[in-house]
Write a protein that holds these residues in place. Sequence first.
Motif, short mmCIF file in Angstrom:
data_model
loop_
_atom_site.label_atom_id
_atom_site.label_comp_id
_atom_site.label_asym_id
_atom_site.label_seq_id
_atom_site.Cartn_x
_atom_site.Cartn_y
_atom_site.Cartn_z
N ASP A 1 -4.63 1.36 -72.04
CA ASP A 1 -3.43 1.43 -71.31
C ASP A 1 -3.72 0.45 -69.92
N ALA A 2 -3.81 -0.83 -70.16
CA ALA A 2 -3.85 -1.76 -69.08
C ALA A 2 -2.96 -1.63 -67.99
N TRP A 3 -1.58 -1.74 -68.54
CA TRP A 3 -0.43 -2.04 -67.77
C TRP A 3 -0.13 -0.72 -67.07
N GLY A 4 -0.48 0.46 -67.57
CA GLY A 4 -0.33 1.64 -67.17
C GLY A 4 -1.31 1.76 -65.86
N ARG A 5 -2.36 1.42 -66.04
CA ARG A 5 -3.67 1.46 -65.00
C ARG A 5 -3.04 0.45 -63.70
N LEU A 6 -2.75 -0.75 -64.14
CA LEU A 6 -2.10 -1.69 -63.27
C LEU A 6 -1.22 -1.13 -62.41
N VAL A 7 0.06 -0.40 -62.98
CA VAL A 7 1.03 0.21 -62.17
C VAL A 7 0.42 1.37 -61.23
N ARG A 8 -0.32 2.06 -61.69
CA ARG A 8 -0.90 3.17 -60.80
C ARG A 8 -1.85 2.67 -59.80
N THR A 9 -2.49 1.53 -59.89
CA THR A 9 -3.34 1.25 -58.85
C THR A 9 -2.42 0.35 -57.89
N ALA A 10 -1.31 -0.36 -58.30
CA ALA A 10 -0.37 -1.17 -57.34
C ALA A 10 0.26 0.24 -56.71
N THR A 11 0.82 1.27 -57.32
CA THR A 11 1.35 2.18 -56.46
C THR A 11 0.43 2.87 -55.46
N TYR A 12 -0.74 3.19 -55.77
CA TYR A 12 -1.79 3.56 -54.92
C TYR A 12 -1.82 2.69 -53.60
N VAL A 13 -2.05 1.33 -53.88
CA VAL A 13 -2.13 0.33 -52.90
C VAL A 13 -0.99 0.33 -52.00
N GLY A 14 0.46 0.22 -52.72
CA GLY A 14 1.62 0.12 -52.18
C GLY A 14 1.78 1.34 -51.08
N THR A 15 1.18 2.73 -51.70
CA THR A 15 1.31 3.73 -51.02
C THR A 15 0.44 3.64 -49.39
N THR A 16 -0.56 3.41 -49.64
CA THR A 16 -1.52 3.16 -48.61
C THR A 16 -1.15 2.09 -47.50
N ILE A 17 -0.43 1.29 -47.96
CA ILE A 17 0.10 0.24 -47.02
C ILE A 17 1.47 0.33 -46.49
N TYR A 18 2.29 1.01 -47.31
CA TYR A 18 3.77 1.13 -46.64
C TYR A 18 4.21 2.55 -46.87
N GLY A 19 3.37 3.52 -47.11
CA GLY A 19 3.80 4.95 -47.14
C GLY A 19 3.78 5.46 -45.57
N THR A 20 4.17 6.95 -45.44
CA THR A 20 3.99 7.28 -44.18
C THR A 20 2.35 7.68 -44.13
#
Length: 283
Positions: free
Chosen positions: A54-73
């Motif tokens: 599930d390489a691409w699924g893991r990539l999406v989850r990681t990117a979502t986590y990083v994006g949340t820490t950078i741009y989330g509230t």
Amino acid sequence: MDTEDLGLFGPGSVTWKVHEEPILIVAGLRSLYLQALHPRAMAGVAQNSNYRTDAWGRLVRTATYVGTTIYGTTAEAEAAGRRLRTRHARMRATDPFTGEEFRVDEPELLRWVHVTEVESFVSTARRAGLALTDDEVDGYYAEQRRSAALVGLDPGDVPGTAAEVADYYRNVRPQLRMTREAAETAVFLTAPPIPWKLSLPARVGLNLGPPRWAYFGIAATALGMLPPWALRLYGGLGLPTTALSADLSARALRLALAAVPRRYREGPLQQAAKERAARLTAA
């Protein structure tokens, strides 16, 4: 907790300046090549992850986590950190050399992943042409201690300047080596399966369409941007001009990505953060 704040960083931060760059796709891959060289960290991933299936699924989850820490509230970032800490707390792995069982959330391993990630982000952006002063680079490392705290690290134990990052790498290098798992992971990262929607039609019988070749170029650039000591651990990959070639490729890719309309290269988290910042500024 304020659900309409600017998050951990905000529009005036060096973090937003760096993560505005789509070239960080290269940085993310570079960090994975680096992380694979730590045998204990690599064992933790290999024994707890389905990254091969599930390489691409893991990539999406990681990117979502990083994006949340950078741009989330702030609330969103802290919630993402809690979920990650909860998952890590349940994971165990076996040291490939000593046979010792260990927790994957050991501070040493969390610190390795954090440093390789943030160093890859800022160094790749800078080498690709983003204008950053030395003070801004140090500011980025200092700001990213907030991200380190989310995964359970003591911010005071995390390098907060470029000099401290360099010292950290010097100290950790004796622990790094090329293992079978690291080699297999590097091969996988260089030629992962491409999602069928990005491949040539099945009737062609090949999976060598433009997305595959584009990915090869990104992977080659990421490898070429590794520190010389990391390239040596990978068997001396590259020529004396590898770093220069990688820098030129990264600069060309950054220019190409800059030509893509902003609405296509900015993710929903980034767009939402900018809209929230505009509302707060106008209030």
